[in-house]
Design an enzyme around this catalytic site. Structure first.
Site, PDB file in Angstrom:
ATOM      1  N   ASP A  51     -54.123  99.616  27.187  1.00  0.00           N
ATOM      2  CA  ASP A  51     -53.367  99.189  26.096  1.00  0.00           C
ATOM      3  C   ASP A  51     -54.276  98.507  25.044  1.00  0.00           C
ATOM      4  OD1 ASP A  51     -54.081  97.289  28.179  1.00  0.00           O
ATOM      5  OD2 ASP A  51     -52.004  96.602  28.465  1.00  0.00           O
TER       6      ASP A  51
HETATM    7  C1  LIG Z   1     -59.810  76.877  22.349  1.00  0.00           C
HETATM    8  C2  LIG Z   1     -59.112  77.626  23.267  1.00  0.00           C
HETATM    9  C3  LIG Z   1     -58.759  79.101  22.958  1.00  0.00           C
HETATM   10  C4  LIG Z   1     -57.862  79.644  23.980  1.00  0.00           C
HETATM   11  C5  LIG Z   1     -57.969  81.090  23.854  1.00  0.00           C
HETATM   12  C6  LIG Z   1     -57.437  81.908  25.142  1.00  0.00           C
HETATM   13  C7  LIG Z   1     -57.541  83.537  25.012  1.00  0.00           C
HETATM   14  C8  LIG Z   1     -56.523  84.234  25.070  1.00  0.00           C
HETATM   15  C9  LIG Z   1     -55.911  84.858  23.810  1.00  0.00           C
HETATM   16  C10 LIG Z   1     -54.831  86.034  23.573  1.00  0.00           C
HETATM   17  C11 LIG Z   1     -54.511  86.579  25.042  1.00  0.00           C
HETATM   18  C12 LIG Z   1     -53.024  86.874  25.196  1.00  0.00           C
HETATM   19  C13 LIG Z   1     -53.040  88.181  25.898  1.00  0.00           C
HETATM   20  C14 LIG Z   1     -51.766  87.941  26.839  1.00  0.00           C
HETATM   21  C15 LIG Z   1     -51.729  88.912  27.532  1.00  0.00           C
HETATM   22  C16 LIG Z   1     -52.184  88.858  29.201  1.00  0.00           C
HETATM   23  C17 LIG Z   1     -51.693  89.961  30.227  1.00  0.00           C
HETATM   24  C18 LIG Z   1     -53.062  90.787  30.479  1.00  0.00           C
HETATM   25  O1  LIG Z   1     -53.963  90.235  30.617  1.00  0.00           O
HETATM   26  N1  LIG Z   1     -52.556  92.030  30.384  1.00  0.00           N
HETATM   27  C19 LIG Z   1     -53.879  93.083  30.418  1.00  0.00           C
HETATM   28  C20 LIG Z   1     -53.347  94.280  31.682  1.00  0.00           C
HETATM   29  O2  LIG Z   1     -52.139  94.647  31.365  1.00  0.00           O
HETATM   30  C21 LIG Z   1     -51.705  95.788  32.186  1.00  0.00           C
HETATM   31  O3  LIG Z   1     -52.757  96.617  32.412  1.00  0.00           O
HETATM   32  C22 LIG Z   1     -52.459  97.818  33.117  1.00  0.00           C
HETATM   33  C23 LIG Z   1     -51.277  98.418  32.293  1.00  0.00           C
HETATM   34  O4  LIG Z   1     -51.371  99.686  32.694  1.00  0.00           O
HETATM   35  C24 LIG Z   1     -50.292  97.763  32.268  1.00  0.00           C
HETATM   36  O5  LIG Z   1     -49.269  98.504  31.442  1.00  0.00           O
HETATM   37  C25 LIG Z   1     -50.600  96.397  31.431  1.00  0.00           C
HETATM   38  O6  LIG Z   1     -49.466  95.692  31.574  1.00  0.00           O
HETATM   39  C26 LIG Z   1     -53.742  93.822  29.352  1.00  0.00           C
HETATM   40  O7  LIG Z   1     -54.703  94.990  29.398  1.00  0.00           O
HETATM   41  C27 LIG Z   1     -54.256  92.686  28.229  1.00  0.00           C
HETATM   42  C28 LIG Z   1     -54.070  92.952  26.953  1.00  0.00           C
HETATM   43  C29 LIG Z   1     -54.452  91.975  25.872  1.00  0.00           C
HETATM   44  C30 LIG Z   1     -55.706  91.222  26.214  1.00  0.00           C
HETATM   45  C31 LIG Z   1     -56.338  90.250  25.249  1.00  0.00           C
HETATM   46  C32 LIG Z   1     -57.342  89.673  25.450  1.00  0.00           C
HETATM   47  C33 LIG Z   1     -57.873  88.935  24.056  1.00  0.00           C
HETATM   48  C34 LIG Z   1     -59.187  88.075  24.261  1.00  0.00           C
HETATM   49  C35 LIG Z   1     -59.106  87.382  22.971  1.00  0.00           C
HETATM   50  C36 LIG Z   1     -59.991  86.131  22.829  1.00  0.00           C
HETATM   51  C37 LIG Z   1     -59.937  85.329  21.488  1.00  0.00           C
HETATM   52  C38 LIG Z   1     -59.812  84.065  21.512  1.00  0.00           C
HETATM   53  C39 LIG Z   1     -59.181  83.579  20.406  1.00  0.00           C
HETATM   54  C40 LIG Z   1     -58.910  82.018  20.394  1.00  0.00           C
HETATM   55  C41 LIG Z   1     -57.448  81.776  19.654  1.00  0.00           C
END
Ligand SMILES: CCCCCCCC/C=C\CCCCCCCC(=O)N[C@@H](CO[C@@H]1OC[C@@H](O)[C@H](O)[C@H]1O)[C@H](O)/C=C/CCCCCCCCCCCCC
Ligand SMILES: O=c1ccn([C@@H]2O[C@H](COP(=O)(O)OP(=O)(O)O)[C@@H](O)[C@H]2O)c(=O)[nH]1
Length: 402
Positions: free
Chosen positions: A237
């Protein structure tokens, strides 16, 4: 001595900034969710007919809610769609359920079953869906995981967000109402901690595409190499959205959250799932290993309380307790916004579920960090930095005596 003082002040300033950023995220995510979620779906006749949708339903096994969840796809209020069920093994009981319970019950709905999958990479969900993806006849593809339940207007809501420049419309993960502590824990987790980061990320334009219920414009996916191009990742995804967005398309969150309704809820199963997801996120975006603990109430509160003591001479314990109390109240408001009203449990149950969820969160993340292997359904995987996955072969039992 001076370097030591600078180091302490440096850390204190770092925690204070993270603390302020998190409160800004709280306010932003709450306001955004109130504006974004649960809008009334427009049911007036459209100027142009709505495009057809091919719904891909990858199934693995049967749980007590599967039949009723799948039935909600047969009663969607949407003019043109087909349902393509995908099952990897012909021995899977889901085959019987689709073949003998669902298809005969709804002969007027265009639905088919694909058994056997097609190996195009490591990701078993993509392998399972691939034959159906190739056979799909409509320009929009809805990937919808087995445990998802739809409201009658869910698909209409998603399609209405699919403007000309948009290629992905995804539903924010949430859960349907259910009985028991595991259901409270699940609802509290998805409706508070995850909803905050999800809404915050979407507001800031950070890729947070979760593929459990996601409508994709087929031509945009083809431009990015098709479904098979993402089969070497378990988090297909995230990478799908990354490639599609890099080609200038936009992504939107639908107004109705995804209703997960797995029939076998347990605290252990949810934690195993959260660990697996955390491992995926850490491998894909390693900075999350640092940022995520900072986004949690207890570690951030402890760090900020210490920092406030160092910087302003504040009493750390009262600071920490007020921080936890305000965070708790803000999470209650967030949950109400995602639920669109009161959750189906008492405030005391919310308190217990919330305290449990917040206390477990650092441990879930720590175990994800310490254990590099991922097990998903029947298989085990190891991830490279960057997110590429390798399947680990099951250990061969050595029966030979040495
Ligand atoms: C100062 C502190 C700042 C904090 C920052 C925290 C960072 C997190 C930011 C965003 C994250 C939101 C994501 C929520 C979703 C989480 C669920 C997840 O992990 N799902 C994964 C798996 O999903 C399944 O995988 C198998 C598939 O077949 C299924 O259908 C799915 O449901 C999925 O792959 C994740 C997707 C999104 C990942 C986002 C990661 C982004 C990290 C960015 C960090 C940047 C920080 C910015 C600060 C504001
Ligand atoms: O080996 C597998 C594992 C999963 N899935 C499908 O992928 C989707 C997501 O699976 P799961 O609910 O286990 O993932 P999670 O949401 O926990 O990441 C479901 O529709 C499963 O049927 C699949 O087809 N084969």
């Amino acid at each position: 001595m001076m370097p030591m003082v600078y180091t302490v002040y440096g850390f204190a300033i770092f925690f204070m900034i993270a603390w302020i950023v998190l409160w800004v995220i709280h306010i932003m995510a709450l306001s955004y969710s109130k504006w974004k979620l649960h809008r009334t779906v427009d049911r007036s006749p459209p100027e142009q007919p709505y495009p057809g949708v091919s719904i891909l339903k990858p199934l693995t096994g049967v749980d007590p809610n599967l039949l009723s969840n799948l039935e909600t796809f047969f009663t969607l209020d949407y003019p043109t769609y087909e349902i393509l069920f995908c099952v990897e093994s012909e021995k899977d009981p889901a085959v019987m359920l689709v073949k003998y319970s669902l298809l005969p019950k709804y002969p007027n709905v265009d639905a088919r079953l694909f058994v056997g999958g097609m190996r195009v990479g490591v990701n078993p969900k993509i392998n399972n869906m691939h034959p159906a993806y190739l056979a799909a006849k409509y320009p929009l593809i809805l990937v919808s995981d087995a445990g998802i339940r739809m409201r009658e207007d869910s698909l209409l809501d998603m399609v209405q967000h699919m403007r000309e420049d948009v290629a992905i419309v995804h539903q924010m993960p949430f859960v349907s109402d259910a009985e028991g502590f595991a259901a409270v824990y699940e609802k509290v987790y998805f409706g508070t901690a995850q909803a905050r980061m999800y809404m915050g990320a979407d507001f800031l334009g950070i890729n947070c595409h979760v593929g459990m219920s996601s409508l994709v414009r087929r031509c945009a996916l083809e431009e990015a190499g098709g479904l098979a191009a993402f089969a070497d990742y378990l988090a297909e995804d995230f990478f799908m959205a990354k490639e599609v967005l890099a080609r200038g398309w936009k992504m939107r969150v639908a107004s109705l959250p995804a209703l997960q309704n797995c029939g076998s809820r347990s605290v252990g199963a949810l934690q195993a799932r959260l660990k697996r997801w955390a491992r995926l996120r850490i491998a894909m975006v390693p900075t999350t290993a640092l940022l995520e603990p900072l986004s949690e109430c207890l570690p951030l509160g402890a760090g900020a309380a210490w920092a406030a003591g160092q910087l302003f001479g504040a009493e750390p314990l009262p600071f920490f307790l007020v921080h936890v109390l305000v965070w708790f109240l803000s999470d209650w408001l967030m949950l109400r916004s995602v639920q669109n009203g009161s959750p189906p449990f008492t405030k005391v149950q919310f308190l217990v579920g919330w305290a449990w969820s917040e206390c477990c969160a650092p441990f879930v993340l720590a175990t994800a960090l310490l254990n590099p292997e991922i097990s998903w359904r029947t298989r085990c995987y190891r991830l490279d930095w960057g997110g590429r996955a390798h399947e680990l072969k099951p250990p061969i039992l050595n029966t030979q005596k040495l």
